[in-house]
Design an enzyme around this catalytic site. Structure first.
Site, PDB file in Angstrom:
ATOM      1  N   GLU A   1       0.834  -1.195   0.000  1.00  0.00           N
ATOM      2  CA  GLU A   1       0.000   0.000   0.000  1.00  0.00           C
ATOM      3  C   GLU A   1       0.879   1.259   0.000  1.00  0.00           C
ATOM      4  OE1 GLU A   1      -3.737   1.927   2.504  1.00  0.00           O
ATOM      5  OE2 GLU A   1      -2.156   0.849   3.577  1.00  0.00           O
TER       6      GLU A   1
ATOM      7  N   GLN B   1      -1.489  -0.529  -5.358  1.00  0.00           N
ATOM      8  CA  GLN B   1      -2.419  -0.492  -4.228  1.00  0.00           C
ATOM      9  C   GLN B   1      -2.277   0.840  -3.494  1.00  0.00           C
ATOM     10  OE1 GLN B   1      -3.433  -2.940  -0.098  1.00  0.00           O
ATOM     11  NE2 GLN B   1      -1.617  -3.457  -1.283  1.00  0.00           N
TER      12      GLN B   1
ATOM     13  N   CYS C   1      -7.451  -2.270   5.207  1.00  0.00           N
ATOM     14  CA  CYS C   1      -6.361  -2.214   6.191  1.00  0.00           C
ATOM     15  C   CYS C   1      -6.879  -1.733   7.545  1.00  0.00           C
ATOM     16  CB  CYS C   1      -5.258  -1.283   5.693  1.00  0.00           C
ATOM     17  SG  CYS C   1      -3.850  -1.187   6.821  1.00  0.00           S
TER      18      CYS C   1
ATOM     19  N   HIS D   1     -11.421  -9.706   1.548  1.00  0.00           N
ATOM     20  CA  HIS D   1     -10.717 -10.394   2.628  1.00  0.00           C
ATOM     21  C   HIS D   1     -11.791 -10.958   3.546  1.00  0.00           C
ATOM     22  CE1 HIS D   1      -7.259 -10.257   5.801  1.00  0.00           C
ATOM     23  NE2 HIS D   1      -7.986 -11.365   5.878  1.00  0.00           N
TER      24      HIS D   1
END
Length: 341
Positions: free
Chosen positions: A25, A68, A97, A164
């Site tokens: 990221e 990302q 995240c 996820h």
């Protein structure tokens, strides 16, 4: 994969069959204002700010690398995407995240609780850049809340959605909830849906796709342990993967500190003398000595590694260059002796 998913790991994964690779990221404000620099020796394209590499890529991965991004505002997201648009194959908005830094900045999993802002960012990107836009989310405890969110995200025009299969508050040690993906896949057809969570070997990927209907799967920890996880014919031993990784890292002149960190994460035997030698290594030359790659280092690799990438070796070389030359004296019996000045 914070710190691990840098250029060498991505190239390593592609070599063993990965279809696409995601970068670590990168926060929008970090990439904005960088200078694009091409290394003529390695071919690496670096985006540099204040003397520091923010992001590095290579033409070998251009068609398969997804950038990302961490962002909290549509305008900054677009400005950041424009910086790298011509060097990557897609832009992915990280909406999963859970770390404190991201949450406090309104990024990552914080966007899950603000779907209008999340979708505004995606729409801004989809409408203004020339490459595909994707995003990655986590699920809510409430299945209907999750489905409501993914419907809204799909309407932005993204090219794929990665899920996820854990909630924002679940940790990696808790089993991923693959079963939660089935309803998402059905809801979003024909939009590609990618499963993430608990993919540690090639067989896991096949099982996940079969049981959920996912278009594909994404792995982080599995690839970090051994990038040959993507090989359908069977991977290579973990120790061989470490050696291969180091060769790739040197070939692209990857910063030594990042290479060492990743190698210590990958190495399969933390009690071995080799691992201890890697722990104590301070430069690529030390690392190569530990892995029996000294000849390769001197014959091919050293000239590809900049002083910036290997500062300790640069210091050693500079110190050696300052030493006075060795004098040669001939004694009375005509024997040659070398005497340091």
């Amino acid at each position: 994969m914070v710190r691990v998913g840098t250029l060498p790991m991505r190239l390593h994964s592609l070599k063993h069959g990965a279809d696409l690779v995601w970068t670590c990221e990168v926060i929008d404000k970090s990439i904005i204002g960088t200078q694009r620099i091409v290394n003529d020796t390695t071919g690496v394209v670096s985006f540099v700010k204040d003397g520091r590499d923010i992001f590095a890529t290579h033409p070998d991965e251009k068609a398969k690398v997804v950038f990302q991004m961490g962002s909290a505002t549509p305008e900054l997201a677009l400005e950041a995407a424009k910086v790298v648009e011509k060097d990557v194959s897609g832009i992915d908005l990280n909406c999963g995240c859970p770390i404190k830094f991201s949450i406090q900045g309104g990024m990552g999993a914080a966007l899950l609780e603000d779907p209008d802002r999340l979708c505004a960012i995606l729409e801004k990107l989809v409408q203004n850049i020339s490459i595909p836009v994707t995003c990655k989310i986590r699920v809510f405890d409430d299945e209907e809340k999750t489905l409501s969110l993914v419907r809204q995200i799909a309407r932005t025009g993204i090219s794929a959605l990665t899920v996820h299969c854990r909630t924002r508050y679940m940790r990696p040690r808790e089993k991923a909830m693959w079963h939660r993906l089935n309803s998402i896949v059905e809801e979003l057809k024909p939009l590609p849906v990618v499963l993430n969570g608990d993919i540690f070997k090639y067989e896991d990927a096949q099982k996940a796709r079969t049981s959920t209907g996912a278009t594909s799967v994404m792995t982080a920890r599995g690839a970090a342990a051994n990038p040959s996880i993507f090989c359908a014919k069977g991977g290579i031993p973990a120790r061989d993967a470490v050696v291969e990784y180091v060769k790739i890292a040197m070939n692209v002149g990857n910063p030594y500190s990042n290479t060492k960190y990743t190698v210590l994460q990958m190495h399969p035997d933390t009690r071995s003398s080799e691992f201890r030698a890697l722990q104590s290594s301070k430069c690529y030359q030390d690392m190569c000595a530990a892995l029996d790659l000294t000849e390769l280092y001197h014959s091919e690799a050293k000239q590809r590694i900049s002083d910036y990438a290997d500062p300790m070796q640069a210091k050693r070389d500079a110190k050696g260059a300052k030493r006075p030359p060795t004098e040669t004296k001939t004694s009375a019996d005509n024997s040659v002796k070398r005497v340091k000045a």
